[in-house]
Design a protein around this motif. Structure first.
Motif, mmCIF file in Angstrom:
data_model
loop_
_atom_site.group_PDB
_atom_site.id
_atom_site.type_symbol
_atom_site.label_atom_id
_atom_site.label_comp_id
_atom_site.label_asym_id
_atom_site.label_seq_id
_atom_site.Cartn_x
_atom_site.Cartn_y
_atom_site.Cartn_z
ATOM 1 N N ILE A 407 -42.269 156.956 -20.121
ATOM 2 C CA ILE A 407 -43.742 157.265 -20.596
ATOM 3 C C ILE A 407 -43.920 156.396 -21.714
ATOM 4 C CG2 ILE A 407 -44.809 159.165 -22.370
ATOM 5 C CD1 ILE A 407 -42.121 160.073 -22.199
ATOM 6 N N PRO A 408 -44.921 156.126 -21.409
ATOM 7 C CA PRO A 408 -45.900 154.328 -21.255
ATOM 8 C C PRO A 408 -46.628 154.669 -23.351
ATOM 9 C CG PRO A 408 -46.801 155.060 -19.728
ATOM 10 C CD PRO A 408 -46.241 156.014 -19.725
ATOM 11 N N ASP A 409 -46.813 153.142 -23.305
ATOM 12 C CA ASP A 409 -47.048 153.240 -24.475
ATOM 13 C C ASP A 409 -47.582 152.278 -25.358
ATOM 14 O OD1 ASP A 409 -46.566 153.421 -28.248
ATOM 15 O OD2 ASP A 409 -45.223 151.520 -27.616
ATOM 16 N N GLY A 410 -49.081 153.162 -25.335
ATOM 17 C CA GLY A 410 -50.471 152.477 -25.547
ATOM 18 C C GLY A 410 -51.126 151.516 -24.164
ATOM 19 N N ALA A 411 -50.369 152.421 -22.834
ATOM 20 C CA ALA A 411 -51.217 151.205 -21.840
ATOM 21 C C ALA A 411 -52.949 150.562 -21.588
ATOM 22 C CB ALA A 411 -50.562 151.798 -20.452
ATOM 23 N N ARG A 412 -52.717 149.430 -21.108
ATOM 24 C CA ARG A 412 -54.195 148.868 -21.349
ATOM 25 C C ARG A 412 -55.261 149.241 -23.172
ATOM 26 N NH1 ARG A 412 -58.832 149.209 -18.421
ATOM 27 N NH2 ARG A 412 -58.032 146.867 -18.155
ATOM 28 N N SER A 440 -44.557 145.833 -28.313
ATOM 29 C CA SER A 440 -44.331 144.803 -29.421
ATOM 30 C C SER A 440 -45.705 144.412 -30.680
ATOM 31 C CB SER A 440 -43.795 143.640 -29.533
ATOM 32 O OG SER A 440 -44.880 142.125 -28.918
ATOM 33 N N ARG A 441 -46.720 145.307 -29.887
ATOM 34 C CA ARG A 441 -48.619 144.951 -29.877
ATOM 35 C C ARG A 441 -48.377 145.504 -31.529
ATOM 36 N NH1 ARG A 441 -51.045 147.854 -26.081
ATOM 37 N NH2 ARG A 441 -50.234 149.655 -27.680
ATOM 38 N N ASP A 469 -50.739 145.583 -23.791
ATOM 39 C CA ASP A 469 -51.770 144.812 -23.178
ATOM 40 C C ASP A 469 -52.355 144.128 -24.650
ATOM 41 O OD1 ASP A 469 -51.132 145.023 -20.378
ATOM 42 O OD2 ASP A 469 -51.933 147.098 -20.577
ATOM 43 N N PRO A 470 -53.032 143.771 -24.757
ATOM 44 C CA PRO A 470 -54.103 142.922 -25.783
ATOM 45 C C PRO A 470 -55.356 143.931 -26.551
ATOM 46 C CG PRO A 470 -54.132 141.467 -24.625
ATOM 47 C CD PRO A 470 -53.779 141.901 -23.612
ATOM 48 N N PRO A 471 -54.964 143.922 -27.652
ATOM 49 C CA PRO A 471 -56.210 145.445 -27.863
ATOM 50 C C PRO A 471 -58.329 145.482 -27.568
ATOM 51 C CG PRO A 471 -55.153 144.164 -29.769
ATOM 52 C CD PRO A 471 -54.901 143.816 -28.899
ATOM 53 N N PRO A 591 -53.622 143.926 -15.019
ATOM 54 C CA PRO A 591 -53.175 142.637 -15.414
ATOM 55 C C PRO A 591 -51.860 142.911 -14.640
ATOM 56 C CG PRO A 591 -54.085 143.136 -17.458
ATOM 57 C CD PRO A 591 -54.084 144.292 -16.800
ATOM 58 N N GLY A 592 -51.362 142.135 -13.808
ATOM 59 C CA GLY A 592 -49.880 141.871 -13.885
ATOM 60 C C GLY A 592 -49.782 142.528 -12.009
ATOM 61 N N VAL A 593 -50.621 143.228 -11.975
ATOM 62 C CA VAL A 593 -50.710 144.167 -10.756
ATOM 63 C C VAL A 593 -51.031 143.560 -9.702
ATOM 64 C CG1 VAL A 593 -50.577 146.761 -9.889
ATOM 65 C CG2 VAL A 593 -50.332 146.051 -12.006
ATOM 66 N N GLU A 594 -50.086 143.545 -8.242
ATOM 67 C CA GLU A 594 -51.069 142.668 -7.670
ATOM 68 C C GLU A 594 -50.868 143.847 -6.442
ATOM 69 O OE1 GLU A 594 -52.851 139.254 -5.196
ATOM 70 O OE2 GLU A 594 -51.843 139.466 -7.419
ATOM 71 N N VAL A 595 -51.981 143.986 -6.172
ATOM 72 C CA VAL A 595 -52.122 144.430 -4.478
ATOM 73 C C VAL A 595 -52.671 143.800 -3.196
ATOM 74 C CG1 VAL A 595 -53.443 147.198 -3.367
ATOM 75 C CG2 VAL A 595 -53.223 146.510 -6.492
#
Length: 656
Positions: A407-412, A440-441, A469-471, A591-595
């Motif tokens: 379960i992601p935490d506030g993704a993007r 930790s954001r 991810d930055p706000p 960010p961070g995903v390389e397709v």
């Protein structure tokens, strides 16, 4: 011989009407007379060590006020002011030495924060260089050739490092100073009533580091008042033969009439100055809330003790730190300070419990410890309060035999229902085991610890710790990021909780039993940085890692060839593509995903046929899983756009 140091520059300037919404260090340029008045008052009160108004003149702190380009100007202006006061005092026969004040950066450094140790050393080197090269012309003087000329006064006589709670940062400061100067260093840490710093370092840990780095004076500054500082020196003196500097606050601050004030009277400070000296202090002054009358009281009290031995085993004639520089480190009841990859890390505190074996913490831990393959499905939480679809998805996964849900935490940086709260609910109503992401954001150090403890009580045992991810990437204008720590620091917190300790090193009783996971991006463009950060996470105590979605297994292999052996299990991220637009979005906007280009080209072949697109996306996922078998401990399969049925097809393909 006892010596007197000065008091609190910032609080003295505050009392002159300068408020905390500005940089007090800049006043050396804009209001030099005010700074000079404070310094002169301390000198006339008897202070023999005069500190520059540079405590917060670090590049990160000055950047908060847009003054980073003025760093050298601000520091040298302060050196000029302090030098002028010292030279005037010396002309009358008084003793006056100039110490360049250096405080914490104002940002956490690795392993607790994103600022690297090397960057921290450079910040301090820059500051020390400016202090060392500060200069002022004070009229005519003897040139040494029998003639008069301009008297050029070079920088400080030594350095005083003040208010440090993180020994790793203190080490960086000392190394930064030593890289440009061999002048004496007075180092100080701030301790709390527990006799530890706010980050849990004990007096013994501090002494070990101070002896290792061979500073001239070992000191304590701030946080506690005279009473707490007396307790501290009584514990510190048996640990070292080096000169000791004591700079207490004027008690604890009180909030009165919209401002913080310190209530210790000068008489009270003078009374404790005698006790400090009798307990073994060599240099006595003050920190926050300590003004000219307090220093005058200290001076008068120490004059009465003139000739008194400064403490058993302590040499007289302390000066700027004269004394034996090769003492044994002593022994104590604190933890063991170990240097790991150039960083000082506190290990094995006596209060710490041994963490539970992985197999006893959760089903995830049991499977990973036994080497059994793990498969989890990731579902995004709802954006509102209606969680019926989310719970329906969980029912579908449970019926499909899936054992874990991520379960992601506030993704993007998009506000959604709390991952920890949802995990608590799942734990109580489903047999499926949640793996909440925790960033930790959005929380400070207090909130991070509180939320982890609350989640634990509600049955959550697995966590995946991420920085977040930055706000600015999200949809909440004006939202700020806390980032007291990053994922590395958050890992330290959770691992310490598994030993029954809070961040300050105090035992809270029964330890937690978290399975501590961290994120990994093997296809990151800056591979060297990713490897470095992953090593820090492992050193911090991570139990397992989950990667970003992987589409190129060869790139994954190359990462670990460069990384070297890794002892913790790796769970590979899989994101089944469902359309060309989905592939392009992941490639260019996440960010961070390389397709890789070949995957985008494969999805392009589906044209507008949605079913064909899903089919091709699944084939790419199947291919990745087949190539990765034997390389990883399992897979985390994302449900694209919460299409759980697509994720289940991948899970079933893996099983077959």
């Amino acid at each position: 011989m006892l010596r007197v140091a000065d008091g609190g520059m910032a609080t003295s300037l505050y009392d002159k009407g300068f408020y905390i919404n500005r940089s007090f260090e800049e006043l050396s340029v804009t209001q030099p007379e005010a700074v000079k008045e404070v310094t002169t008052a301390f000198q006339k009160a008897g202070a023999e060590f005069l500190t520059t108004n540079t405590f917060g003149a670090t590049r990160p702190k000055l950047t908060e006020y847009g003054l980073q380009d003025n760093l050298r100007e601000i520091i040298q202006a302060s050196v000029k002011i302090t030098r002028e006061v010292a030279e005037s005092a010396r002309a009358t026969g008084a003793e006056a030495q100039v110490l360049g004040a250096i405080g914490p950066l104002g940002v956490l450094i690795e392993p607790l924060g994103p600022t690297s140790f090397t960057e921290a050393v450079e910040f301090y080197r820059e500051m020390a260089e400016a202090l060392e090269s500060g200069r002022a012309e004070t009229g005519r003087g003897d040139t040494g050739r029998g003639e008069s000329g301009p008297a050029e006064i070079l920088g400080v006589d030594g350095f005083t490092l003040l208010g440090f709670s993180d020994l790793n940062e203190l080490k960086a400061a000392i190394e930064g100073v030593r890289s440009v100067s061999a002048k004496p260093i007075h180092s100080h840490i701030s301790i709390q009533e527990s006799m530890r710093t706010s980050l849990g370092h004990s007096l013994q840990d501090y002494v070990n580091l101070a002896h290792e780095l061979d500073v001239e004076v070992i000191g304590l500054s701030g946080e506690v008042g005279p009473s707490g500082m007396l307790t501290a020196i009584e514990k510190l003196r048996p640990l070292t033969k080096k000169p000791i500097s004591i700079l207490p606050n004027a008690g604890l601050p009180r909030y009165v009439n919209d401002q913080y004030i310190y209530l210790c009277s000068p008489d009270y400070m003078g009374k404790f100055a005698k006790r400090f000296a009798q307990a073994g202090a060599n240099i006595i002054g003050g920190h926050s809330g300590v003004h000219e009358p307090h220093i005058r009281a200290v001076t008068n009290a120490l004059r009465m003790l003139k000739g008194l031995s400064a403490g058993a085993g302590v040499e007289s004639g302390v000066g700027l730190g004269v004394g034996d520089r090769s003492e044994a480190n002593g022994s104590g009841n604190g933890g063991e300070l170990q240097e790991i990859s150039g960083r000082w890390v506190l290990q094995d505190l006596t209060q710490a419990a041994e963490p539970k074996p992985l197999a006893e913490r959760s089903l995830l831990g049991k499977k990973l410890a036994a080497g059994e393959p793990v498969v989890s499905v990731e579902i995004v939480p709802p954006r509102g309060v209606d969680c019926r679809k989310f719970l329906k998805h969980c029912e579908t996964l449970q019926a499909g035999g899936v054992e874990f849900v991520n379960i992601p935490d506030g993704a993007r940086a998009v506000a959604r229902m709390s991952s920890l709260q949802l995990s608590s609910y799942i734990r109580q109503h489903f047999s499926i085991e949640p793996i909440p992401h925790f960033t930790s954001r959005d929380r400070n150090l207090i909130g991070l610890q509180s939320d982890l403890l609350g989640a634990y009580v509600n049955g959550v045992r697995n966590v995946l710790l991420v920085t977040g991810d930055p706000p600015k990437l999200g949809n909440t204008p004006g939202a700020s990021g806390v980032y007291d720590v990053d994922a590395i620091g958050l890992t330290h917190i959770a691992v310490r909780m598994n030993r029954g300790l809070d961040l300050g090193g105090s035992s809270f009783g029964q330890p937690t039993e978290f399975m501590v996971g961290v994120a990994l991006n093997p296809t990151a463009r800056n591979q060297e940085l990713e490897i470095s950060r992953f090593r820090y996470k492992i050193e911090a105590g991570a139990d397992y890692a989950i990667t970003q979605p992987i589409y190129d297994v060869e790139a994954y292999k190359r990462f670990f060839e460069a990384m070297g052996p890794v002892e913790i299990p790796i769970i590979m991220g899989i994101w089944p593509l469902v359309s060309l637009r989905n592939a392009e979005f992941l490639k260019n906007e996440v960010p961070g995903v390389e397709v890789p280009d070949w995957a985008v080209a494969e999805m392009e072949k589906a044209g507008d046929n949605k079913e064909e697109a899903v089919k091709r996306g699944l084939e790419i996922a199947f291919k990745t899983i087949d190539q990765a078998r034997g390389l990883v401990a399992g897979f985390q399969v994302s449900a694209p756009f919460n299409r759980v049925e697509v994720a289940l097809e991948v899970v079933n393909a893996f099983r077959s």
